[in-house]
Design an enzyme around this catalytic site. Structure first.
Site, short mmCIF file in Angstrom:
data_model
loop_
_atom_site.label_atom_id
_atom_site.label_comp_id
_atom_site.label_asym_id
_atom_site.label_seq_id
_atom_site.Cartn_x
_atom_site.Cartn_y
_atom_site.Cartn_z
N HIS A 167 0.40 -1.06 -0.17
CA HIS A 167 0.15 -0.29 -0.26
C HIS A 167 0.76 1.09 0.11
O HIS A 167 2.19 1.38 0.14
CB HIS A 167 -1.10 -0.01 1.36
CG HIS A 167 -0.34 0.15 2.41
ND1 HIS A 167 0.32 1.55 3.22
CD2 HIS A 167 0.12 -0.51 3.70
CE1 HIS A 167 1.11 0.96 3.87
NE2 HIS A 167 0.71 -0.53 4.38
N SER A 242 1.38 4.83 -5.04
CA SER A 242 1.76 5.47 -4.30
C SER A 242 3.65 5.05 -3.88
O SER A 242 4.71 4.56 -4.09
CB SER A 242 0.79 6.02 -3.32
OG SER A 242 1.18 6.87 -3.35
N ASP A 387 -4.51 12.86 -11.74
CA ASP A 387 -3.02 13.06 -10.63
C ASP A 387 -2.92 13.74 -9.97
O ASP A 387 -1.82 14.97 -10.94
CB ASP A 387 -2.71 12.13 -10.51
CG ASP A 387 -2.10 11.47 -9.12
OD1 ASP A 387 -1.80 11.72 -8.26
OD2 ASP A 387 -1.45 10.43 -9.41
N HIS A 415 -5.20 10.01 -8.01
CA HIS A 415 -4.42 9.11 -7.46
C HIS A 415 -4.45 8.45 -6.56
O HIS A 415 -4.55 6.68 -6.67
CB HIS A 415 -3.78 9.84 -6.21
CG HIS A 415 -2.45 9.24 -6.07
ND1 HIS A 415 -1.17 9.22 -6.66
CD2 HIS A 415 -2.27 9.03 -4.71
CE1 HIS A 415 -0.37 8.91 -5.47
NE2 HIS A 415 -0.53 8.40 -4.12
#
EC number: 3.1.1.-
Length: 443
Positions: A167, A242, A387, A415
């Protein structure tokens, strides 16, 4: 067209002189809070926590110094550069000499004065609730596993494909388990799948050691210790979002002979062709400006260590109070996991992961990508054209430097919605990527 031009001019004006004035005041406030927190640390814990206001040569106890980001110490601050920090450095000694700390400790903690001091799991400014310190009973990451039942695996002779999901910043494994996992098959006609969604070190329900620098190397080693070694993974795929992309690339590069494919979503990529990629990354992802509000908040939290600690003291330490307030205001019995995850970190883990991974990791990413491409690992990258967290230029720059990387721009997504608004399609694309990554041809 006229409206758009007017909006751009307004933003330019707001981010001009007013921006300079506001961040000048933040320089002063951060210097003041440095003194305040040093004093409070002495009172609450009998020692002053080290911060990054000092020169790294003056104060660093981290063995892997090369994995620390330059941005920790090279953040521009008018008052630090003017030498005002000398008073803050002498404060602990001054307060001890005049007895202020001892007096306050006797007044606030009369029953603990004669007890032997020991290291506690969390700082006084971090939350100490049962949930937030539950990690002290383990030295491994929290890992959520989705796989076929043992009986199905024993009956079937199909090969097993392992996939590690990483994540991003201020998130947890629930970013994947509550969304994409629902659409990923545990078994297909020719393959069984085993999915591992991890809580990164310092986030979610994983350990948050106060002494850790949360460097890129530490993150990778914890994934190896918690997932790869215990499950004896000899081959696997990596999916990351990310900040997790930087960690995912580093993990894949370390095990380049075992990795079959890497899927990256909105990676914060900053080329290190001239060196200084860490500082360049900070200037891009946390540029000092007042508008839009999200950019202003990001700049405040990334440039000012002690202001950031103050914000964490107010919101993260008292997260249960804020959660109750939000439930009352929104009439919800249960809050979305994204809101719950937002405070599942300490200032130490959030601050250092931001600088040592997002910024500091930039100087290693090119080397890691080169390793993967030479090993024949298939790399697929996607990003939304809306984004505003990670500039879309990151995608084009990566493609320009590494033509072998497959890139895709998803129209109308940002995003997070690049995944959230198209979960089923995203899951299907992943399965397709894994199916076509069976054989690697080294370059």
């Amino acid at each position: 067209m006229i409206t758009s031009s007017f909006s751009e001019k307004c933003t330019s004006v707001i981010n001009g002189a007013p921006s300079w004035a506001v961040f000048f005041l933040f320089d002063l406030l951060d210097y003041f809070l440095c003194i305040v927190f040093r004093f409070l640390d002495e009172v609450m814990e009998e020692k002053s926590e080290s911060c990054h206001c000092n020169n790294p040569r003056e104060k660093t106890h981290f063995a892997e110094y090369e994995f620390l980001s330059e941005t920790l110490y090279r953040r521009r601050n008018v008052f630090r550069q003017a030498g005002f920090l000398r008073f803050a450095n002498k404060l602990p000694e001054i307060t001890k000499k005049i007895g202020i700390v001892t007096f306050l400790r006797k007044f606030l903690f009369p029953h603990t004065m004669n007890k032997v001091s020991h290291e506690v799991a969390n700082r006084w400014s971090d939350c100490g609730c049962k949930t937030c310190v539950s990690w002290i009973n383990t030295d491994k990451l929290n890992v959520i596993v989705k796989q076929p039942s043992i009986s199905d695996l024993s009956i079937s002779n199909k090969p097993v494909e392992n996939v590690i999901f990483v994540h991003g910043f201020l998130a947890s494994s629930s970013f994947w388990t509550n969304t994409v996992f629902k659409y990923l098959p545990e078994t297909t006609e020719g393959t069984n799948y085993r999915f591992f969604a991890i809580d990164l070190l310092g986030f979610g329900d994983s350990p948050k050691p106060r002494a850790s620098q949360y460097s890129l190397k530490e993150h990778v080693e914890m994934i190896e210790k918690s997932v790869i070694l215990p499950n004896n993974l000899t081959s696997f795929h990596v999916v990351a979002h990310s900040m997790g992309c930087i960690i995912g690339i580093a993990l894949a590069a370390k095990f380049s002979d075992s990795v079959k494919s890497v899927a990256l979503v909105a990676p914060p990529y900053f080329a290190d062709s001239k060196g200084g990629a860490s500082c360049a990354a900070l200037d891009v992802v946390a540029k000092k400006k007042l508008w839009p509000p999200a950019s202003f908040f990001t700049a405040m939290m990334c440039w000012y260590e002690h202001i950031g600690r103050g914000v964490c003291l107010v919101f993260c330490r008292h997260h249960r109070t804020w959660e109750r307030i939000i439930k009352i205001v929104t009439w919800r019995r249960k809050l979305p996991t994204a809101i719950m995850d937002f405070t599942k970190h300490t200032h130490q883990s959030g601050w250092h992961s931001m600088h040592n991974v997002i910024c500091g990791g930039a100087k290693f990413t090119d080397k890691h990508l080169e390793t993967l491409i030479k090993s024949g690992v298939k790399i697929n990258v996607m990003q939304g054209d809306k984004d505003v967290v990670v500039p879309i230029d990151c995608l084009s720059n990566m493609k320009g430097k590494f033509p072998a990387v497959e890139v895709e721009v998803i129209a109308g997504t940002d995003h997070s919605t690049v995944i959230m608004s198209r979960r089923e399609v995203f899951a299907a694309n992943l399965v397709s990527l894994w199916a076509t990554s069976e054989k690697k041809q080294k370059v």
